[in-house]
Design an enzyme around this catalytic site. Structure first.
Site, mmCIF file in Angstrom:
data_model
loop_
_atom_site.group_PDB
_atom_site.id
_atom_site.type_symbol
_atom_site.label_atom_id
_atom_site.label_comp_id
_atom_site.label_asym_id
_atom_site.label_seq_id
_atom_site.Cartn_x
_atom_site.Cartn_y
_atom_site.Cartn_z
ATOM 1 N N ASP A 17 0.833 -1.209 0.000
ATOM 2 C CA ASP A 17 0.000 0.000 0.000
ATOM 3 C C ASP A 17 0.871 1.264 0.000
ATOM 4 O O ASP A 17 1.965 1.264 0.561
ATOM 5 C CB ASP A 17 -0.922 -0.018 1.231
ATOM 6 C CG ASP A 17 -2.059 0.973 1.095
ATOM 7 O OD1 ASP A 17 -2.376 1.390 -0.040
ATOM 8 O OD2 ASP A 17 -2.648 1.351 2.135
ATOM 9 N N GLY A 18 0.339 2.310 -0.596
ATOM 10 C CA GLY A 18 1.004 3.613 -0.526
ATOM 11 C C GLY A 18 1.546 4.133 -1.846
ATOM 12 O O GLY A 18 2.221 5.162 -1.870
ATOM 13 N N GLY A 20 -0.090 5.491 -4.336
ATOM 14 C CA GLY A 20 -0.729 6.773 -4.669
ATOM 15 C C GLY A 20 -0.120 7.904 -3.856
ATOM 16 O O GLY A 20 0.208 8.974 -4.398
ATOM 17 N N ARG A 30 -0.824 9.395 -9.962
ATOM 18 C CA ARG A 30 -0.830 8.149 -9.182
ATOM 19 C C ARG A 30 -0.184 6.981 -9.925
ATOM 20 O O ARG A 30 0.468 6.141 -9.331
ATOM 21 C CB ARG A 30 -2.278 7.754 -8.824
ATOM 22 C CG ARG A 30 -2.953 8.642 -7.826
ATOM 23 C CD ARG A 30 -4.401 8.203 -7.636
ATOM 24 N NE ARG A 30 -4.503 6.834 -7.158
ATOM 25 C CZ ARG A 30 -4.378 6.469 -5.881
ATOM 26 N NH1 ARG A 30 -4.150 7.372 -4.956
ATOM 27 N NH2 ARG A 30 -4.485 5.212 -5.532
ATOM 28 N N HIS A 34 2.383 3.493 -8.999
ATOM 29 C CA HIS A 34 2.220 2.054 -9.282
ATOM 30 C C HIS A 34 3.422 1.522 -10.061
ATOM 31 O O HIS A 34 3.905 0.434 -9.791
ATOM 32 C CB HIS A 34 0.935 1.803 -10.074
ATOM 33 C CG HIS A 34 -0.316 2.148 -9.314
ATOM 34 N ND1 HIS A 34 -0.526 1.746 -8.016
ATOM 35 C CD2 HIS A 34 -1.417 2.866 -9.673
ATOM 36 C CE1 HIS A 34 -1.708 2.203 -7.616
ATOM 37 N NE2 HIS A 34 -2.263 2.880 -8.594
ATOM 38 N N TRP A 66 -11.656 -2.509 -8.583
ATOM 39 C CA TRP A 66 -12.396 -2.176 -9.818
ATOM 40 C C TRP A 66 -13.131 -0.850 -9.671
ATOM 41 O O TRP A 66 -13.487 -0.223 -10.658
ATOM 42 C CB TRP A 66 -13.419 -3.270 -10.150
ATOM 43 C CG TRP A 66 -12.828 -4.589 -10.513
ATOM 44 C CD1 TRP A 66 -12.832 -5.717 -9.733
ATOM 45 C CD2 TRP A 66 -12.160 -4.959 -11.727
ATOM 46 N NE1 TRP A 66 -12.203 -6.745 -10.386
ATOM 47 C CE2 TRP A 66 -11.782 -6.313 -11.626
ATOM 48 C CE3 TRP A 66 -11.842 -4.271 -12.899
ATOM 49 C CZ2 TRP A 66 -11.096 -6.984 -12.634
ATOM 50 C CZ3 TRP A 66 -11.166 -4.938 -13.911
ATOM 51 C CH2 TRP A 66 -10.802 -6.280 -13.767
ATOM 52 N N ARG A 68 -12.000 1.888 -8.583
ATOM 53 C CA ARG A 68 -11.135 3.060 -8.798
ATOM 54 C C ARG A 68 -11.462 3.699 -10.150
ATOM 55 O O ARG A 68 -12.114 3.060 -10.989
ATOM 56 C CB ARG A 68 -9.673 2.636 -8.755
ATOM 57 C CG ARG A 68 -9.289 2.173 -7.373
ATOM 58 C CD ARG A 68 -7.805 1.967 -7.240
ATOM 59 N NE ARG A 68 -7.519 1.691 -5.837
ATOM 60 C CZ ARG A 68 -6.362 1.914 -5.243
ATOM 61 N NH1 ARG A 68 -5.363 2.404 -5.933
ATOM 62 N NH2 ARG A 68 -6.191 1.650 -3.969
ATOM 63 N N LEU A 128 11.324 -19.892 -4.941
ATOM 64 C CA LEU A 128 10.222 -19.160 -4.300
ATOM 65 C C LEU A 128 8.899 -19.358 -5.051
ATOM 66 O O LEU A 128 8.871 -19.284 -6.279
ATOM 67 C CB LEU A 128 10.582 -17.666 -4.313
ATOM 68 C CG LEU A 128 9.534 -16.708 -3.756
ATOM 69 C CD1 LEU A 128 9.598 -16.687 -2.229
ATOM 70 C CD2 LEU A 128 9.746 -15.293 -4.291
ATOM 71 N N LEU A 192 -6.716 -5.268 7.438
ATOM 72 C CA LEU A 192 -6.384 -6.342 6.490
ATOM 73 C C LEU A 192 -6.968 -6.110 5.095
ATOM 74 O O LEU A 192 -6.547 -6.746 4.127
ATOM 75 C CB LEU A 192 -6.872 -7.692 7.019
ATOM 76 C CG LEU A 192 -6.009 -8.328 8.111
ATOM 77 C CD1 LEU A 192 -6.677 -9.575 8.665
ATOM 78 C CD2 LEU A 192 -4.612 -8.678 7.593
ATOM 79 N N GLU A 204 1.339 -13.388 12.116
ATOM 80 C CA GLU A 204 1.892 -12.209 12.764
ATOM 81 C C GLU A 204 1.752 -11.059 11.779
ATOM 82 O O GLU A 204 1.912 -11.241 10.571
ATOM 83 C CB GLU A 204 3.372 -12.433 13.098
ATOM 84 C CG GLU A 204 3.601 -13.531 14.118
ATOM 85 C CD GLU A 204 3.041 -13.185 15.497
ATOM 86 O OE1 GLU A 204 3.055 -11.988 15.855
ATOM 87 O OE2 GLU A 204 2.583 -14.113 16.195
HETATM 88 C C1 FPP Z 1 -2.078 0.202 -3.309
HETATM 89 O O1 FPP Z 1 -1.598 1.519 -3.314
HETATM 90 C C2 FPP Z 1 -1.528 -0.515 -4.449
HETATM 91 C C3 FPP Z 1 -2.262 -1.099 -5.429
HETATM 92 C C4 FPP Z 1 -3.734 -1.091 -5.475
HETATM 93 C C5 FPP Z 1 -1.618 -1.740 -6.557
HETATM 94 C C6 FPP Z 1 -0.426 -2.578 -6.179
HETATM 95 C C7 FPP Z 1 0.238 -2.973 -7.406
HETATM 96 C C8 FPP Z 1 1.570 -2.936 -7.610
HETATM 97 C C9 FPP Z 1 2.566 -2.590 -6.597
HETATM 98 C C10 FPP Z 1 2.055 -3.391 -8.911
HETATM 99 C C11 FPP Z 1 2.053 -4.865 -8.910
HETATM 100 C C12 FPP Z 1 2.459 -5.368 -10.178
HETATM 101 C C13 FPP Z 1 2.439 -6.669 -10.518
HETATM 102 C C14 FPP Z 1 3.014 -7.039 -11.785
HETATM 103 C C15 FPP Z 1 1.845 -7.731 -9.641
HETATM 104 P P1 FPP Z 1 -2.654 2.712 -3.347
HETATM 105 O O2 FPP Z 1 -2.854 3.089 -4.763
HETATM 106 O O3 FPP Z 1 -3.889 2.305 -2.620
HETATM 107 O O4 FPP Z 1 -1.871 3.809 -2.570
HETATM 108 P P2 FPP Z 1 -2.501 4.928 -1.607
HETATM 109 O O5 FPP Z 1 -3.079 4.209 -0.428
HETATM 110 O O6 FPP Z 1 -1.318 5.768 -1.250
HETATM 111 O O7 FPP Z 1 -3.519 5.671 -2.427
#
Ligand code: FPP
Length: 243
Positions: A17-18, A20, A30, A34, A66, A68, A128, A192, A204
């Site tokens: 998360d984070g 954006g 934004r 990503h 979806w 967004r 992995l 979560l 954990e």
């Molecule tokens: C949450 O940040 C992040 C997402 C919804 C997308 C996560 C995707 C990636 C890191 C790319 C993954 C790529 C592959 C190939 C699997 P947010 O947009 O909610 O951030 P915010 O809380 O700061 O708005």
């Protein structure tokens, strides 16, 4: 149950998360957050692999995502597609096995093709396991598992008495991965967000305010260190209290 190095989680799951906020702090759109998030993911995969973690599950796109703005959804879809097309070769060379955990039913054929290909090519890899939670929602996953069991009961393959925690977990997207030992959430929120609801019963949880694009090897190491300091009791009594 797979065993790993002592003190090291076998299965780590990450709520990335984070992205954006990372972009906003830099006055960027934004989507650039990503894109940078993919770089952080590549680092995390390599680090987990080097450290000997067996399974890494990452929350890439939830069933709620979806909702967004359409532009952002389209960008994320393209980003996943492009990333898997370009990274599959290297992941395969590194022995990573890729598994899609999520609802395949309403995904675009191009997206599904690339996932199917990634799973097929890497299926026999011994390194992995990278579970990518994509179009994933914990409640949907549990409801789907219950539905699958109900179907088996109605077909006479099982009786209602066979509906147990053990049979239900075999219907989850993540089966046969064991439950995550450690769930890391970046971006500081303390929830979560519909991620691995069933599987997280005794996980954990490690929350860091670091935004996902800034999450580096040393942040991962801190999370592992924090995990290593904890005593897991699984609902039982502390070992010393028991003595
Ligand atoms: C949450 O940040 C992040 C997402 C919804 C997308 C996560 C995707 C990636 C890191 C790319 C993954 C790529 C592959 C190939 C699997 P947010 O947009 O909610 O951030 P915010 O809380 O700061 O708005």
């Amino acid at each position: 149950m797979q065993s790993g190095k002592p003190g090291l989680p076998v299965h780590v799951a990450i709520i990335m998360d984070g992205n954006g906020r990372w972009a906003k702090r830099r006055a960027m759109p934004r989507f650039l957050g990503h894109r940078q998030g993919v770089q952080a993911l590549k680092k995390a995969v390599r680090y987990a692999s080097q450290e000997g973690i067996k399974i890494l599950t990452v929350y890439a796109f939830s069933t709620e995502n979806w909702q967004r703005p359409q532009e952002e959804v389209n960008f994320l879809m393209e980003l996943m597609h492009k990333t898997f097309v370009t990274e599959i070769g290297e992941l395969h060379r590194e022995g990573v096995r890729i598994v899609l955990v999520g609802d395949r039913t309403n995904l675009e054929p191009e997206i599904l093709n690339v996932w199917d290909q990634a799973e097929k090519v890497t299926a026999k890899n011994q390194g992995l396991t990278l579970n990518v939670a994509f179009n994933y929602g914990g409640r949907n996953e549990i409801a789907r598992a219950a539905r699958n069991l109900a179907r088996k009961v109605s077909l006479g393959e099982l009786t209602w008495k066979d509906v147990t925690a053990e049979t239900l977990e075999k219907e989850l997207y993540t089966w046969p991965s064991p439950d995550p030992d450690l769930i890391i959430r970046t971006g500081g929120e303390q929830r979560l967000s519909n991620f691995l609801l069933w599987q997280s019963a005794y996980s954990e949880i490690y929350i860091t305010s670091t935004l996902w694009p800034d999450f580096k090897e040393q942040d991962f190491a801190h999370a592992l260190h924090s995990y290593n300091q904890r005593e897991r009791r699984f609902g039982q009594v502390h070992s010393k209290e028991n003595a």
